[in-house]
Scaffold this active site. Structure first.
Site, PDB file in Angstrom:
ATOM      1  CB  CYS A 119      -0.650   0.050   0.484  1.00  0.00           C
ATOM      2  SG  CYS A 119      -0.430  -1.118   2.885  1.00  0.00           S
TER       3      CYS A 119
ATOM      4  CG  HIS B 163      -0.298   3.358   4.252  1.00  0.00           C
ATOM      5  ND1 HIS B 163      -1.290   3.857   5.728  1.00  0.00           N
ATOM      6  CD2 HIS B 163       0.106   2.461   4.029  1.00  0.00           C
ATOM      7  CE1 HIS B 163      -1.451   1.863   6.192  1.00  0.00           C
ATOM      8  NE2 HIS B 163      -0.611   1.451   5.506  1.00  0.00           N
TER       9      HIS B 163
END
Ligand SMILES: NC(=O)C1=CN([C@@H]2O[C@H](COP(=O)(O)OP(=O)(O)OC[C@H]3O[C@@H](n4cnc5c(N)ncnc54)[C@H](OP(=O)(O)O)[C@@H]3O)[C@@H](O)[C@H]2O)C=CC1
Ligand SMILES: N[C@@H](CC(=O)OP(=O)(O)O)C(=O)O
Length: 376
Positions: A156, A253
């Site tokens: 990710c 993130h």
């Protein structure tokens, strides 16, 4: 979008009860090309209905159609009538199970790390390196498959980073140095993941194996397909250093990135090009488009990269859902006194960073004629 199938493709989801599996279900709920058909998970869940076993964490409820499906063991025979398989399996089991599905000639798009770096497995971030899908033909020939394939998407954190690096590399040439620090959401660790006593009022400066994955995956993704399309030429002259932290954010993130361009190093003849200006970089990132947009894939974000206007953005709570979570938001673009340029980016870790990439990869495969209904 080209190659539109006559009917919706039936989708199987492996690891359907997990964090990524739930995101698959949510994103596929009203998808125009795919319909959720078969769900798989561990022996803990198999044999019970999805509604009975899932600890649902997405903030939009699932339908009763999905809730009434009986969860299956992750065995290829149970998924024989699926046109496409999305895998959100735990990496402790994903390697073997996905190999079994590939050998059964099923078309698998995986989130797990296990096969990402295999020489004939495309590691594709759909808005960064969709051209890597070409290696599927070689993979099929090697495994004597008619229609099956195994394509993975990236870690990710790697995902957000490579979309921006690809745009910069295309416009300004290769980078010699990339330094990245991440602040990663707790959903990245799956469920139940990091305990509240570890993460609340705290930052954990270690995510096991994450830095190594980021450093190696970038080289494969930003590399090229070999001329005979049998594999990949990894990028050789871009050094990546990653430092990964877990923070008390649910989804999204954040990454602080500094880069140096090869062109700004002093050449043997003493010549040197200046690094691109902040204005040039802003324009290049905002105007960047990928094949997913050209092919009009239904989940393709209008802009793969969204340049934030305000100086205090991106922020996970405010920016993670931009363009449905499939766009990377970039802000704080400024000169770097050590390297050339620095900026902050944000990627939705379970959408573009996981299930969203797999789905967009499947849409690309349909558009390119690589993925078709079983009866086609
Ligand atoms: N979360 C994220 O942001 C990202 C995750 N990934 C990767 O995606 C994958 C899934 O992650 P995530 O959803 O977070 O993980 P979770 O732990 O939330 O879910 C794991 C899933 O795997 C299933 N599973 C576990 N053991 C077995 C088994 N022996 N046989 C069959 N199924 C099994 C679980 O089923 P059951 O409920 O029955 O135990 C569950 O459905 C991982 O490989 C992860 O590394 C990749 C990018 C981002
Ligand atoms: N490690 C990532 C999520 C993940 O599972 O990554 P990978 O699929 O590369 O193991 C995180 O914790 O945020």
């Amino acid at each position: 979008m080209s190659n539109l199938p006559a009917r919706k493709l039936r989708a199987g989801i492996l690891g359907a009860t997990g964090t990524v599996g739930q995101r698959f279900i949510s994103l596929l709920e009203s998808h125009p090309l795919f319909v959720v058909h078969t769900l798989g998970a561990s022996a803990r869940s198999a044999g019970q209905t999805y509604g009975q076993v899932v600890r649902w964490k997405v903030n939009v409820p699932f339908t009763s159609v999905v809730g009434d499906l009986v969860v299956q063991p992750c065995e290829p025979d149970r998924f024989r009538d699926c046109d496409v398989i999305f895998s959100g399996l735990d990496s402790s089991v994903a390697g073997e199970i996905e190999t079994a599905f590939l050998k059964a000639d099923l078309a698998v798009l995986s989130n797990a790390k296990n096969h990402r770096m295999a020489p004939d497995v495309p590691l594709i971030v759909p808005t960064a390196n969709p051209e890597h899908l070409a290696v599927v033909q070689h993979q099929r020939a090697r495994h004597s498959l008619k229609r099956g394939f195994l394509v993975t998407n990236a870690n990710c954190s790697t995902t957000g980073l490579v979309v921006v690096l690809r745009a910069l590399q295309d416009a300004f040439g290769p980078m010699s140095h990339v330094i990245v620090q991440t602040m990663q959401a707790v959903s990245g660790a799956g469920y139940p993941g990091v305990s509240s006593l570890d993460i609340l009022d705290n930052v954990v400066p270690l995510i096991d194996g994450e830095e190594e994955k980021m450093e190696s995956e970038v080289a494969k993704i930003l590399g090229s397909v070999l001329p005979d399309q049998s594999g990949f030429q990894h990028l050789e002259n871009t050094v990546v250093s990653a430092t990964c932290n877990r923070v008390a954010v649910i989804d999204g993130h954040t990454e602080c990135v500094s880069v140096k361009f090869a062109r700004s190093a002093v050449a043997a003849d003493g010549s040197q090009l200046p690094p691109p200006s902040v204005a040039e970089v802003r324009r290049v990132l905002a105007e960047y488009t990928s094949e997913a947009q050209l092919l009009q894939c239904v989940s393709a974000p209008k802009h793969p990269i969204t340049v934030a206007d305000r100086p205090d953005r991106p922020q996970p709570r405010l920016d993670r859902d931009t363009h449905g979570g499939n766009s990377v938001t970039v802000g704080r673009i400024r000169p770097c006194p050590v390297l050339d340029l620095k900026f902050t980016l944000l990627v939705h870790n379970t959408v573009l960073g996981a299930a969203g990439s797999s789905i967009l990869n499947a849409e690309l495969a349909v558009a390119k004629g690589v993925l078709k209904p079983l009866d086609d």
